[in-house]
Scaffold this motif. Structure first.
Motif, PDB file in Angstrom:
ATOM      1  N   VAL A  15       0.854  -1.184   0.000  1.00 19.68           N
ATOM      2  CA  VAL A  15       0.000   0.000   0.000  1.00 19.68           C
ATOM      3  C   VAL A  15       0.892   1.237   0.000  1.00 19.68           C
ATOM      4  O   VAL A  15       1.740   1.402   0.874  1.00 19.68           O
ATOM      5  CB  VAL A  15      -0.932   0.015   1.232  1.00 19.68           C
ATOM      6  CG1 VAL A  15      -1.794   1.262   1.226  1.00 19.68           C
ATOM      7  CG2 VAL A  15      -1.795  -1.227   1.271  1.00 19.68           C
ATOM      8  N   ILE A  16       0.702   2.103  -1.009  1.00 21.67           N
ATOM      9  CA  ILE A  16       1.516   3.313  -1.099  1.00 21.67           C
ATOM     10  C   ILE A  16       0.703   4.575  -0.871  1.00 21.67           C
ATOM     11  O   ILE A  16       1.265   5.641  -0.650  1.00 21.67           O
ATOM     12  CB  ILE A  16       2.254   3.399  -2.451  1.00 21.67           C
ATOM     13  CG1 ILE A  16       1.278   3.362  -3.613  1.00 21.67           C
ATOM     14  CG2 ILE A  16       3.278   2.302  -2.566  1.00 21.67           C
ATOM     15  CD1 ILE A  16       1.915   3.662  -4.948  1.00 21.67           C
ATOM     16  N   SER A  17      -0.638   4.463  -0.919  1.00 21.40           N
ATOM     17  CA  SER A  17      -1.466   5.653  -0.759  1.00 21.40           C
ATOM     18  C   SER A  17      -2.876   5.250  -0.364  1.00 21.40           C
ATOM     19  O   SER A  17      -3.349   4.172  -0.724  1.00 21.40           O
ATOM     20  CB  SER A  17      -1.502   6.432  -2.074  1.00 21.40           C
ATOM     21  OG  SER A  17      -2.436   7.471  -2.027  1.00 21.40           O
ATOM     22  N   GLN A  18      -3.532   6.130   0.389  1.00 28.91           N
ATOM     23  CA  GLN A  18      -4.954   5.974   0.652  1.00 28.91           C
ATOM     24  C   GLN A  18      -5.663   7.020  -0.189  1.00 28.91           C
ATOM     25  O   GLN A  18      -5.654   8.196   0.130  1.00 28.91           O
ATOM     26  CB  GLN A  18      -5.261   6.149   2.131  1.00 28.91           C
ATOM     27  CG  GLN A  18      -4.766   4.995   2.969  1.00 28.91           C
ATOM     28  CD  GLN A  18      -5.087   5.151   4.433  1.00 28.91           C
ATOM     29  OE1 GLN A  18      -5.157   6.257   4.928  1.00 28.91           O
ATOM     30  NE2 GLN A  18      -5.267   4.039   5.114  1.00 28.91           N
ATOM     31  N   ALA A  19      -6.246   6.570  -1.286  1.00 33.98           N
ATOM     32  CA  ALA A  19      -6.810   7.473  -2.288  1.00 33.98           C
ATOM     33  C   ALA A  19      -8.285   7.704  -2.021  1.00 33.98           C
ATOM     34  O   ALA A  19      -9.136   7.061  -2.612  1.00 33.98           O
ATOM     35  CB  ALA A  19      -6.601   6.903  -3.679  1.00 33.98           C
ATOM     36  N   GLY A  20      -8.589   8.610  -1.127  1.00 27.49           N
ATOM     37  CA  GLY A  20      -9.986   8.922  -0.869  1.00 27.49           C
ATOM     38  C   GLY A  20     -10.635   7.951   0.092  1.00 27.49           C
ATOM     39  O   GLY A  20      -9.981   7.181   0.789  1.00 27.49           O
ATOM     40  N   ASN A  21     -11.959   7.966   0.119  1.00 30.62           N
ATOM     41  CA  ASN A  21     -12.733   7.144   1.035  1.00 30.62           C
ATOM     42  C   ASN A  21     -12.911   5.739   0.457  1.00 30.62           C
ATOM     43  O   ASN A  21     -13.360   5.578  -0.667  1.00 30.62           O
ATOM     44  CB  ASN A  21     -14.097   7.810   1.271  1.00 30.62           C
ATOM     45  CG  ASN A  21     -14.825   7.219   2.429  1.00 30.62           C
ATOM     46  OD1 ASN A  21     -14.229   6.530   3.249  1.00 30.62           O
ATOM     47  ND2 ASN A  21     -16.104   7.473   2.515  1.00 30.62           N
ATOM     48  N   ILE A  24      -7.642   2.375  -1.762  1.00 31.17           N
ATOM     49  CA  ILE A  24      -6.201   2.381  -1.523  1.00 31.17           C
ATOM     50  C   ILE A  24      -5.499   2.118  -2.842  1.00 31.17           C
ATOM     51  O   ILE A  24      -6.078   1.544  -3.764  1.00 31.17           O
ATOM     52  CB  ILE A  24      -5.780   1.329  -0.472  1.00 31.17           C
ATOM     53  CG1 ILE A  24      -6.229  -0.077  -0.880  1.00 31.17           C
ATOM     54  CG2 ILE A  24      -6.282   1.686   0.904  1.00 31.17           C
ATOM     55  CD1 ILE A  24      -5.724  -1.177   0.017  1.00 31.17           C
ATOM     56  N   VAL A  25      -4.247   2.554  -2.936  1.00 33.89           N
ATOM     57  CA  VAL A  25      -3.432   2.313  -4.121  1.00 33.89           C
ATOM     58  C   VAL A  25      -2.302   1.388  -3.703  1.00 33.89           C
ATOM     59  O   VAL A  25      -1.605   1.653  -2.719  1.00 33.89           O
ATOM     60  CB  VAL A  25      -2.864   3.627  -4.699  1.00 33.89           C
ATOM     61  CG1 VAL A  25      -1.960   3.347  -5.883  1.00 33.89           C
ATOM     62  CG2 VAL A  25      -3.986   4.559  -5.099  1.00 33.89           C
ATOM     63  N   ILE A  26      -2.133   0.273  -4.438  1.00 33.16           N
ATOM     64  CA  ILE A  26      -1.040  -0.643  -4.140  1.00 33.16           C
ATOM     65  C   ILE A  26      -0.076  -0.681  -5.315  1.00 33.16           C
ATOM     66  O   ILE A  26      -0.456  -0.429  -6.461  1.00 33.16           O
ATOM     67  CB  ILE A  26      -1.533  -2.068  -3.802  1.00 33.16           C
ATOM     68  CG1 ILE A  26      -2.187  -2.749  -4.995  1.00 33.16           C
ATOM     69  CG2 ILE A  26      -2.468  -2.051  -2.619  1.00 33.16           C
ATOM     70  CD1 ILE A  26      -2.451  -4.218  -4.773  1.00 33.16           C
ATOM     71  N   GLY A  59       2.044   1.129   3.886  1.00 30.70           N
ATOM     72  CA  GLY A  59       3.165   0.275   4.249  1.00 30.70           C
ATOM     73  C   GLY A  59       2.794  -1.190   4.391  1.00 30.70           C
ATOM     74  O   GLY A  59       3.665  -2.055   4.412  1.00 30.70           O
ATOM     75  N   ASP A  60       1.498  -1.517   4.492  1.00 39.07           N
ATOM     76  CA  ASP A  60       1.061  -2.908   4.600  1.00 39.07           C
ATOM     77  C   ASP A  60       1.227  -3.623   3.267  1.00 39.07           C
ATOM     78  O   ASP A  60       1.080  -3.023   2.208  1.00 39.07           O
ATOM     79  CB  ASP A  60      -0.415  -2.994   5.004  1.00 39.07           C
ATOM     80  CG  ASP A  60      -0.690  -2.493   6.404  1.00 39.07           C
ATOM     81  OD1 ASP A  60       0.279  -2.263   7.144  1.00 39.07           O
ATOM     82  OD2 ASP A  60      -1.870  -2.330   6.752  1.00 39.07           O
ATOM     83  N   VAL A  61       1.516  -4.916   3.332  1.00 39.70           N
ATOM     84  CA  VAL A  61       1.503  -5.759   2.141  1.00 39.70           C
ATOM     85  C   VAL A  61       0.162  -6.475   2.147  1.00 39.70           C
ATOM     86  O   VAL A  61      -0.177  -7.168   3.108  1.00 39.70           O
ATOM     87  CB  VAL A  61       2.667  -6.767   2.145  1.00 39.70           C
ATOM     88  CG1 VAL A  61       2.586  -7.683   0.943  1.00 39.70           C
ATOM     89  CG2 VAL A  61       3.997  -6.032   2.155  1.00 39.70           C
ATOM     90  N   VAL A  62      -0.624  -6.277   1.082  1.00 41.44           N
ATOM     91  CA  VAL A  62      -1.989  -6.795   1.033  1.00 41.44           C
ATOM     92  C   VAL A  62      -2.194  -7.625  -0.228  1.00 41.44           C
ATOM     93  O   VAL A  62      -1.410  -7.554  -1.173  1.00 41.44           O
ATOM     94  CB  VAL A  62      -3.027  -5.647   1.071  1.00 41.44           C
ATOM     95  CG1 VAL A  62      -2.894  -4.836   2.336  1.00 41.44           C
ATOM     96  CG2 VAL A  62      -2.915  -4.757  -0.135  1.00 41.44           C
TER      97      VAL A  62
END
Length: 88
Positions: A15-21, A24-26, A59-62
């Protein structure tokens, strides 16, 4: 008697970004062999994932599973956290 199984892709990335509600962007990394030089090179691609419960942090691996398109850019759903990221 022939049961059709859904051909769903499962991708794994960081996970590199939380794009809005609820998004997430991985970043997914794959290794390929260069066609001319025969060297293993890394290729990267970003995917926008639908995270209904907003449980993934940067930072999580999903892992994510393919689904029908949710929006213009989202065609994957959040599946599980594989490794938790480091909190700063």
């Amino acid at each position: 008697m022939s049961e059709k199984q859904a051909h769903t892709r499962v991708i794994q990335g960081k996970v590199i970004s939380q794009a809005g509600n609820k998004s997430i962007v991985i970043l997914v990394e794959r290794k390929v062999v260069h066609s001319k030089y025969r060297k293993i090179v890394k290729r990267f691609k970003k995917y926008t994932i639908h995270d209904e419960n907003q449980s993934a942090k940067i930072g999580d691996v999903v892992s994510a599973i393919e689904c029908k398109p949710i929006s213009k850019t989202k065609a994957f759903r959040f599946k599980e956290i594989i490794t938790a990221g480091v909190e700063l």
